[in-house]
Design a protein around this motif. Structure first.
Motif, PDB file in Angstrom:
ATOM      1  N   LEU A   1       0.809  -1.216   0.000  1.00 55.15           N
ATOM      2  CA  LEU A   1       0.000   0.000   0.000  1.00 55.15           C
ATOM      3  C   LEU A   1       0.846   1.271   0.000  1.00 55.15           C
ATOM      4  O   LEU A   1       0.400   2.322  -0.440  1.00 55.15           O
TER       5      LEU A   1
ATOM      6  N   TYR B   1       0.849   1.463  -6.189  1.00 55.36           N
ATOM      7  CA  TYR B   1      -0.505   1.263  -5.664  1.00 55.36           C
ATOM      8  C   TYR B   1      -0.958   2.412  -4.773  1.00 55.36           C
ATOM      9  O   TYR B   1      -1.954   2.293  -4.071  1.00 55.36           O
ATOM     10  N   GLU B   2      -0.216   3.536  -4.803  1.00 57.01           N
ATOM     11  CA  GLU B   2      -0.444   4.585  -3.810  1.00 57.01           C
ATOM     12  C   GLU B   2      -1.838   5.200  -3.845  1.00 57.01           C
ATOM     13  O   GLU B   2      -2.330   5.709  -2.841  1.00 57.01           O
ATOM     14  N   SER B   3      -2.508   5.163  -4.986  1.00 56.72           N
ATOM     15  CA  SER B   3      -3.831   5.788  -5.048  1.00 56.72           C
ATOM     16  C   SER B   3      -4.963   4.773  -5.198  1.00 56.72           C
ATOM     17  O   SER B   3      -6.111   5.146  -5.400  1.00 56.72           O
TER      18      SER B   3
ATOM     19  N   PRO C   1      -7.628   2.186  -3.827  1.00 54.92           N
ATOM     20  CA  PRO C   1      -8.281   1.822  -2.565  1.00 54.92           C
ATOM     21  C   PRO C   1      -8.126   0.341  -2.262  1.00 54.92           C
ATOM     22  O   PRO C   1      -8.024  -0.489  -3.175  1.00 54.92           O
TER      23      PRO C   1
ATOM     24  N   ARG D   1      -6.574   6.165   2.476  1.00 54.45           N
ATOM     25  CA  ARG D   1      -7.265   5.985   1.200  1.00 54.45           C
ATOM     26  C   ARG D   1      -8.762   6.209   1.331  1.00 54.45           C
ATOM     27  O   ARG D   1      -9.423   6.648   0.397  1.00 54.45           O
ATOM     28  N   LYS D   2      -9.299   5.885   2.501  1.00 52.60           N
ATOM     29  CA  LYS D   2     -10.730   6.071   2.713  1.00 52.60           C
ATOM     30  C   LYS D   2     -11.089   7.549   2.856  1.00 52.60           C
ATOM     31  O   LYS D   2     -12.154   7.981   2.418  1.00 52.60           O
TER      32      LYS D   2
ATOM     33  N   GLU E   1      -8.883  10.566  -4.221  1.00 50.86           N
ATOM     34  CA  GLU E   1      -7.781   9.968  -4.981  1.00 50.86           C
ATOM     35  C   GLU E   1      -6.849  11.004  -5.601  1.00 50.86           C
ATOM     36  O   GLU E   1      -5.633  10.838  -5.595  1.00 50.86           O
TER      37      GLU E   1
ATOM     38  N   GLN F   1      -4.185  12.199  -3.107  1.00 53.10           N
ATOM     39  CA  GLN F   1      -3.443  11.226  -2.313  1.00 53.10           C
ATOM     40  C   GLN F   1      -1.931  11.291  -2.527  1.00 53.10           C
ATOM     41  O   GLN F   1      -1.157  11.206  -1.566  1.00 53.10           O
TER      42      GLN F   1
ATOM     43  N   ILE G   1      -0.019  12.107   0.986  1.00 54.31           N
ATOM     44  CA  ILE G   1       0.590  10.978   1.700  1.00 54.31           C
ATOM     45  C   ILE G   1       1.927  11.382   2.302  1.00 54.31           C
ATOM     46  O   ILE G   1       2.351  10.886   3.347  1.00 54.31           O
TER      47      ILE G   1
END
Length: 267
Positions: free
Chosen positions: A56, A61-63, A65, A192-193, A197, A200, A204
């Motif tokens: 994650l 895969y950073e964006s 969910p 992510r929640k 997006e 993010q 982050i």
């Protein structure tokens, strides 16, 4: 002793086509750190909190969910397994040599009948023999630490590069917290929640260690016995404890250190 006498027969599994959100719910509900992955009841992989945190936090895969990531994209596919008749010291050596936290246990028909983890081995470290061994004799002195103002993406990278699942958080040589793979995994999923997006990737980098670390961590001293530490780990579920002397962190003792000791004594 054969491993079947130590393994847990209560196996919590997840299907390879389920998603990471499902995995998180299972990990939380059953208070475990890893799940065997199945396909039509056949063992095809294993997924751990550390695997999820690593995936994650990666740029690829950073964006995405957690609900859109299937377990098959995160799990470790080359799973080490052991027969239920294997001896304790042999299983411990396998785990230590390959840096793994648990192994599924198979019967003669190659069906999974249990799983054994470092935590199971720690239950053996309570008793007279371990009352005579001090923490300072087996603790890890080469410390990996982070500061509370460092970014969690940096903490994640340090943990991956150092192959550890927890690091002390130190500010001006004072221990102020602990950060674990579990903390990272939950932080990335919650992030992510909550964050749209499109924001993010930039936001982050604003998440800091102090935002997610556990404060007032349980500690031990270098003169404590292994039996005392094992009891704390069993009662709390902690995988490791910082070793503190005069307010300074001088080492860390983990389930891996205890596993190594048991392997040495058993062999």
């Amino acid at each position: 002793m054969q491993i079947k006498n130590l393994m847990s027969e209560d196996i919590i599994t997840i299907d390879k086509d389920q998603n990471l959100s499902d995995a998180l719910k299972l990990l939380r509900k059953h208070n475990v750190s890893r799940l065997p992955v199945t396909n039509n009841k056949e063992l095809v992989g294993i997924v751990s909190e550390r695997d999820i945190a690593a995936k994650l936090g990666s740029s690829k895969y950073e964006s995405m969910p957690a609900s859109r990531l299937h377990i098959s994209s995160v799990m470790v596919k080359d799973v080490f397994t052991v027969p239920q008749t294997m001896q304790l010291d042999e299983v411990a050596k396998l785990m230590l040599d390959n840096g793994i936290g648990s192994v599924p246990v198979m019967d003669e028909d190659d069906q999974m009948v249990g799983i054994v983890s470092k935590a199971d081995f720690v239950t053996l470290a309570v008793g007279i023999a371990f009352d005579k061994i001090a923490v300072k004799e087996i603790m890890s002195k080469d410390l990996i630490t982070v500061s509370p103002t460092e970014r969690i993406v940096h903490a994640r990278r340090q943990m991956i590069d150092s192959h550890v699942g927890r690091v002390p958080v130190v500010d001006d040589e004072d221990l102020v917290g602990m950060i674990t793979s579990k903390d990272l995994m939950r932080a990335f999923i919650d992030f992510r929640k909550k964050v749209p997006e499109k924001y993010q990737k930039s936001q982050i980098k604003e998440l800091l260690v102090e935002d997610i670390m556990s404060v007032n961590p349980k500690v031990t001293s270098k003169d404590a016995t292994i039996s005392e530490v094992a009891k704390i780990m069993i009662e709390t579920g902690y995988n490791g404890l910082p070793v503190v002397e005069d307010g300074n962190v001088v080492g860390i003792i983990t389930q891996t250190d205890i596993l190594r000791l048991i392997q040495k004594l058993e062999s």
